[in-house]
Design a protein around this motif. Structure first.
Motif, PDB file in Angstrom:
ATOM      1  N   GLY A  41       8.675 -10.035  46.248  1.00  0.00           N
ATOM      2  CA  GLY A  41       8.436 -11.641  45.996  1.00  0.00           C
ATOM      3  C   GLY A  41       9.349 -12.177  46.909  1.00  0.00           C
ATOM      4  N   GLY A  43       9.357 -12.490  50.280  1.00  0.00           N
ATOM      5  CA  GLY A  43       8.488 -13.296  51.435  1.00  0.00           C
ATOM      6  C   GLY A  43       8.162 -12.353  52.583  1.00  0.00           C
ATOM      7  N   LYS A  44       8.238 -11.295  52.221  1.00  0.00           N
ATOM      8  CA  LYS A  44       7.978 -10.240  53.723  1.00  0.00           C
ATOM      9  C   LYS A  44       6.629 -10.271  53.806  1.00  0.00           C
ATOM     10  N   THR A  45       5.648 -10.193  53.092  1.00  0.00           N
ATOM     11  CA  THR A  45       4.276 -10.204  53.529  1.00  0.00           C
ATOM     12  C   THR A  45       3.975 -11.556  53.962  1.00  0.00           C
ATOM     13  N   THR A  46       4.184 -12.542  53.362  1.00  0.00           N
ATOM     14  CA  THR A  46       3.995 -14.217  53.765  1.00  0.00           C
ATOM     15  C   THR A  46       4.274 -14.189  55.071  1.00  0.00           C
TER      16      THR A  46
HETATM   17  P1  ADP Z   1       6.826  -9.577  49.222  1.00  0.00           P
HETATM   18  O1  ADP Z   1       5.710  -9.573  50.089  1.00  0.00           O
HETATM   19  O2  ADP Z   1       8.045  -9.712  49.837  1.00  0.00           O
HETATM   20  O3  ADP Z   1       6.771  -8.989  48.046  1.00  0.00           O
HETATM   21  P2  ADP Z   1       5.370 -12.430  49.263  1.00  0.00           P
HETATM   22  O4  ADP Z   1       5.451 -12.906  50.740  1.00  0.00           O
HETATM   23  O5  ADP Z   1       3.998 -11.443  48.783  1.00  0.00           O
HETATM   24  O6  ADP Z   1       6.550 -11.603  48.869  1.00  0.00           O
HETATM   25  O7  ADP Z   1       5.277 -13.328  48.265  1.00  0.00           O
HETATM   26  C1  ADP Z   1       6.418 -14.373  48.429  1.00  0.00           C
HETATM   27  C2  ADP Z   1       6.424 -15.549  47.192  1.00  0.00           C
HETATM   28  O8  ADP Z   1       5.197 -16.239  47.463  1.00  0.00           O
HETATM   29  C3  ADP Z   1       6.277 -14.818  45.928  1.00  0.00           C
HETATM   30  O9  ADP Z   1       6.674 -15.574  44.928  1.00  0.00           O
HETATM   31  C4  ADP Z   1       4.621 -14.911  45.748  1.00  0.00           C
HETATM   32  O10 ADP Z   1       4.212 -15.173  44.152  1.00  0.00           O
HETATM   33  C5  ADP Z   1       4.155 -16.180  46.301  1.00  0.00           C
HETATM   34  N1  ADP Z   1       3.048 -16.247  46.767  1.00  0.00           N
HETATM   35  C6  ADP Z   1       2.537 -15.575  47.935  1.00  0.00           C
HETATM   36  N2  ADP Z   1       1.139 -15.519  48.120  1.00  0.00           N
HETATM   37  C7  ADP Z   1       0.920 -16.800  47.409  1.00  0.00           C
HETATM   38  C8  ADP Z   1      -0.203 -17.648  47.191  1.00  0.00           C
HETATM   39  N3  ADP Z   1      -1.647 -17.085  48.008  1.00  0.00           N
HETATM   40  N4  ADP Z   1      -0.213 -18.386  46.292  1.00  0.00           N
HETATM   41  C9  ADP Z   1       0.856 -18.663  45.451  1.00  0.00           C
HETATM   42  N5  ADP Z   1       2.119 -18.149  45.732  1.00  0.00           N
HETATM   43  C10 ADP Z   1       1.973 -16.921  46.550  1.00  0.00           C
END
Ligand code: ADP
Ligand code: MG
Length: 378
Positions: A41, A43-46
């Motif tokens: 959570g 923000g890595k994937t984002t």
């Molecule tokens: P990681 O890959 O590090 O686990 P993410 O990048 O997936 O983290 O997510 C970062 C944050 O953004 C988390 O709090 C997640 O719940 C939120 N998030 C990711 N995608 C969405 C989305 N499409 N809508 C709302 N919140 C999102």
């Protein structure tokens, strides 16, 4: 091949109530292998999805090579991404899976495409699998195909999102080495995301640590390990984790006396140490940090030691981890031939050069270990 520059990159979701990536600044050198690590959570994937163009930033800029790609569509970016779940087309053969992306992203002729796929398959040692469908493959083979599909495109930038999480430990180790070898040979800039600090530390030329969408620290793995900028990084990097003790700090002549809540802990920092870190040591409460491998057994009740009862002795081959009965988890890594068992009382000590002090309020590390400080620039 390309350098990647990220300026104040920000991604908000749900009308700003979720800040997934919080004003990230990053520079990745041409050909560099950067690992991005942090808890689930953070923000890595984002971040990766914004690099690839699958996600539009709320604000900030992304530059790949000489081009500002912030508003460039994913299919027009020269970026290849490898995912944890492989994302292979189930009805296409391995050959077709690899050739498909090439058809979409290049204007090579059919025979040129075929040649590239076969060459890449040979390099990846999957040429025997070219006519198979994904469901005929093992997890490791699927991941090789996913890698091959990324490589065959000869992208400017490789993005990896926890690509090895579905593989067993042994396969993971060999795939790590293989990815590093390929990236090195091809010289393609790579950003590799993982939640596994060990993976991040061992694979990256440079490691980038995120928490809560915010950049915490970046640097060479050993520099980050030895000089974590805050308590979060100190605790996240290294296994078992750094030990933390709440201490009060008071002057004692030209020295500083640290006292802890447990086991009558007292530790004196020398005048030399105090001098070199004086500026930082203004407040009266700190969290002391020391790594398990820097803790050793002392004579009972020796100066600068902490006395506690052993809870658990965890054998890990050549060493034992002693878990101590203190108010916070405290582990010492000692030689396995030291004869100790649960219930024994033991005194432990460490060198002041291995002591980190974190501001109890901000978590900031007020100590920068001189021996590891970067050389002065002239
Ligand atoms: P990681 O890959 O590090 O686990 P993410 O990048 O997936 O983290 O997510 C970062 C944050 O953004 C988390 O709090 C997640 O719940 C939120 N998030 C990711 N995608 C969405 C989305 N499409 N809508 C709302 N919140 C999102
Ligand atoms: Mg993720």
């Amino acid at each position: 091949m390309a350098r990647v520059t990220v300026e104040s990159l920000r991604k908000e979701y749900d009308a700003g109530s979720v800040v997934a990536v919080d004003d990230l600044d990053l520079e990745i050198e041409d050909g560099e292998f950067v690992t991005v690590v942090g808890p689930s959570g953070c923000g890595k994937t984002t971040t990766l999805r914004m690099f690839s163009g699958l996600e539009q930033p709320t604000s900030g800029r992304i530059r790949i090579g000489d081009e500002d790609v912030t508003d460039v569509h994913a299919k027009d970016r020269d970026v290849a991404m490898v995912f944890q779940n492989y994302a292979l087309y189930p009805h296409k053969t391995v050959f077709e899976n690899m050739a498909f992306g090439l058809r979409m992203s290049t204007d090579l002729s059919e025979s040129e495409r075929e040649q590239r796929v076969v060459e890449t398959a040979e390099m990846m040692d999957i040429e025997e699998l070219l006519e198979d469908k994904p469901d005929e493959l093992s997890g490791g083979q699927k991941q090789r195909v996913a890698l091959g599909r990324a490589i065959v495109r000869e992208p400017d930038l490789f993005l990896f999102d926890e690509p090895l999480s579905n593989l067993d430990a042994k396969l993971r180790t060999s795939m790590r080495a293989e990815i590093q070898r390929l990236q090195n040979e091809l010289g393609i800039t790579a950003v590799y995301v993982t939640h596994d600090q060990h993976e991040a530390m061992t694979m990256g030329d440079r490691i980038v640590i995120l928490d809560g969408g915010k950049l915490q620290q970046q640097g060479k793995p050993t520099d980050v390990y030895e000089n974590p900028v805050n308590e979060f990084v100190a605790g996240f990097v290294g296994s078992p984790s750094m030990n933390f003790l709440e201490v009060a700090v008071e002057p004692k002549g030209d020295r500083l006396r640290l006292t802890g809540p447990d086991g009558g802990f007292e530790f004196e920092l020398s005048a030399a140490y105090v001098d070199s870190h004086e500026e930082g040591l203004q407040s009266s409460r700190y969290t002391l940090g020391v790594r398990p491998e820097n803790v050793r057994i002392a004579d009972r009740g020796a100066a600068n030691s902490i006395t506690a009862t052993i809870d658990v002795v965890e054998p890990v081959g050549s060493d034992n981890f002693l878990h101590l009965d203190l108010s916070s988890e405290f582990i010492a890594r000692v030689d396995s031939d030291v004869d100790l068992e649960p219930g024994d009382r033991v005194s432990l000590t460490f060198d002041e050069s291995d002591v980190h002090l974190f501001d109890s309020e901000t978590g900031r590390n007020v100590v920068s270990h001189e021996r590891n400080a970067p050389p002065a620039t002239t």
